[in-house]
Design an enzyme around this catalytic site. Structure first.
Site, PDB file in Angstrom:
ATOM      1  N   CYS A   1      -5.679  -3.143   2.570  1.00  0.00           N
ATOM      2  CA  CYS A   1      -5.451  -2.921   3.998  1.00  0.00           C
ATOM      3  C   CYS A   1      -6.703  -3.058   4.878  1.00  0.00           C
ATOM      4  O   CYS A   1      -7.126  -4.169   5.164  1.00  0.00           O
ATOM      5  CB  CYS A   1      -4.782  -1.560   4.184  1.00  0.00           C
ATOM      6  SG  CYS A   1      -3.889  -1.454   5.746  1.00  0.00           S
TER       7      CYS A   1
ATOM      8  N   GLU B   1       0.863  -1.189   0.000  1.00  0.00           N
ATOM      9  CA  GLU B   1       0.000   0.000   0.000  1.00  0.00           C
ATOM     10  C   GLU B   1       0.898   1.237   0.000  1.00  0.00           C
ATOM     11  O   GLU B   1       1.927   1.269   0.682  1.00  0.00           O
ATOM     12  CB  GLU B   1      -0.881  -0.003   1.265  1.00  0.00           C
ATOM     13  CG  GLU B   1      -1.832   1.184   1.339  1.00  0.00           C
ATOM     14  CD  GLU B   1      -2.785   1.132   2.544  1.00  0.00           C
ATOM     15  OE1 GLU B   1      -2.448   0.479   3.548  1.00  0.00           O
ATOM     16  OE2 GLU B   1      -3.856   1.753   2.459  1.00  0.00           O
TER      17      GLU B   1
ATOM     18  N   LYS C   1      -9.599   1.722  -2.631  1.00  0.00           N
ATOM     19  CA  LYS C   1      -9.918   1.207  -1.272  1.00  0.00           C
ATOM     20  C   LYS C   1     -11.362   1.570  -0.916  1.00  0.00           C
ATOM     21  O   LYS C   1     -11.733   2.750  -0.959  1.00  0.00           O
ATOM     22  CB  LYS C   1      -8.926   1.841  -0.286  1.00  0.00           C
ATOM     23  CG  LYS C   1      -8.958   1.316   1.136  1.00  0.00           C
ATOM     24  CD  LYS C   1      -7.792   1.955   1.910  1.00  0.00           C
ATOM     25  CE  LYS C   1      -7.592   1.386   3.282  1.00  0.00           C
ATOM     26  NZ  LYS C   1      -6.355   1.903   3.938  1.00  0.00           N
TER      27      LYS C   1
HETATM   28  N1  LIG Z   1      -3.998   1.175   7.601  1.00  0.00           N
HETATM   29  C1  LIG Z   1      -5.142   0.531   7.400  1.00  0.00           C
HETATM   30  O1  LIG Z   1      -5.832   0.755   6.429  1.00  0.00           O
HETATM   31  C2  LIG Z   1      -5.657  -0.504   8.349  1.00  0.00           C
HETATM   32  C3  LIG Z   1      -5.015  -0.764   9.650  1.00  0.00           C
HETATM   33  O2  LIG Z   1      -3.896  -0.351   9.957  1.00  0.00           O
HETATM   34  C4  LIG Z   1      -5.825  -1.551  10.590  1.00  0.00           C
HETATM   35  O3  LIG Z   1      -6.929  -1.980  10.213  1.00  0.00           O
HETATM   36  O4  LIG Z   1      -5.398  -1.759  11.724  1.00  0.00           O
END
Ligand SMILES: NC(=O)CC(=O)C(=O)O
Length: 283
Positions: free
Chosen positions: A154, A44, A113
């Protein structure tokens, strides 16, 4: 074609965008040459530090310079490339967007996302992606000669329904570019990957940036590849590196035949109305 190699590039993304992209391209070559990967994924936000203060500054259109470089790398190495994610600018909005390239360099899919990372764990981790980003509203799945692969980013991994939709649509591998942090990462990162792999009896890969203790948002690292039995096939530590594993679709079929949950589902019961019928009226 029932086996292929998947490699994850745990890149350390710094403040210099062109250096981030240049090093990503070098690592892609090494994933192919040293790991014999035919599917390669980046983390990401690989061309930018992760943080709401950076998204607008580093954002690009798609196509743009970063995705042009990814397209050329996919073509040069004849691989499927899941281009992590980058901050994307489109119609005055910003998105956290992943792009996917086929072996001829064509962009075959993209994904914004859909679940934005807005959390508040007082004194530990507060983050509000929605301060600068807008959510996407479509999923992303692509065909390879091996199998269908689904992509999400993520925080999306926390939403079991999304992975289930991909599995029901025929995906056998889910790839999550992600950047968990030092509060949630140690507790949830691997557990969520194993949960999604086991729920859906498929391979799950999650690819993080390497940890940078000096960054404003410190990524956990620990990119990993999990099989449909929830075994960890490969796991990085926190440093910059490539991890890879063989994806074995015969093994996936074996697991699905041994424990045939997808055929045993009781879709006739999975409705809130069925609960209402079960609960006595006076409760
Ligand atoms: N950074 C993200 O999108 C998600 C994350 O760090 C978490 O769900 O914990």
């Amino acid at each position: 074609m029932s086996k292929f190699k998947l490699a994850l590039i745990q890149l350390k993304a710094g403040l210099d965008k062109s250096d981030n992209v240049k090093r990503a391209i070098q690592f892609i070559k090494s994933a192919v040459v040293d790991h014999q990967a035919s599917v390669v994924a980046l983390p990401e936000c690989f061309n930018s530090p992760y943080g709401t203060q950076y998204f607008a500054k580093y954002a690009e259109t798609i196509p743009g310079p970063t995705t042009d470089a990814l397209s050329a790398a996919a073509k040069e190495h004849k691989i499927y490339l899941v281009g992590g994610s980058i901050p994307e600018t489109s119609d005055g909005k910003l998105y956290n967007t992943s792009t996917v390239f086929g072996p001829d360099g064509t962009m075959i899919s993209s994904f914004r996302k859909v679940h934005l990372f807005d959390i508040d764990i007082k004194g530990q981790m507060t983050f509000k992606e929605s301060d600068s980003l807008s959510p996407g509203s479509t999923f992303c799945m692509f065909d390879t000669e091996h199998c269908k692969i689904g992509v999400a980013i993520c925080y999306d991994i926390r939403f079991a329904e999304m992975a289930m939709c991909y599995a029901r649509a025929g995906c056998k591998v889910l790839i999550y570019p992600g950047a968990f942090n030092m509060t949630t990462g140690p507790k949830h990162w691997k557990l969520l990957q194993q949960a999604r792999a086991l729920d859906n009896q498929l391979y799950v890969a999650a690819v993080s940036p390497a940890r940078d203790e000096k960054a404003s948002y410190v990524a956990y690292g620990h990119s990993a590849i999990i099989n449909p039995w929830a075994d960890v096939l490969a796991e990085a530590d926190e440093t910059e590196q490539i991890v890879s594993a063989e994806i074995d679709l015969e093994f996936l079929d074996k697991v699905r035949n041994q424990i045939p949950i997808s055929k045993q589902k009781r879709d006739d019961l999975y409705k809130i109305e069925s609960l209402a019928k079960t609960i006595p009226a006076n409760q």
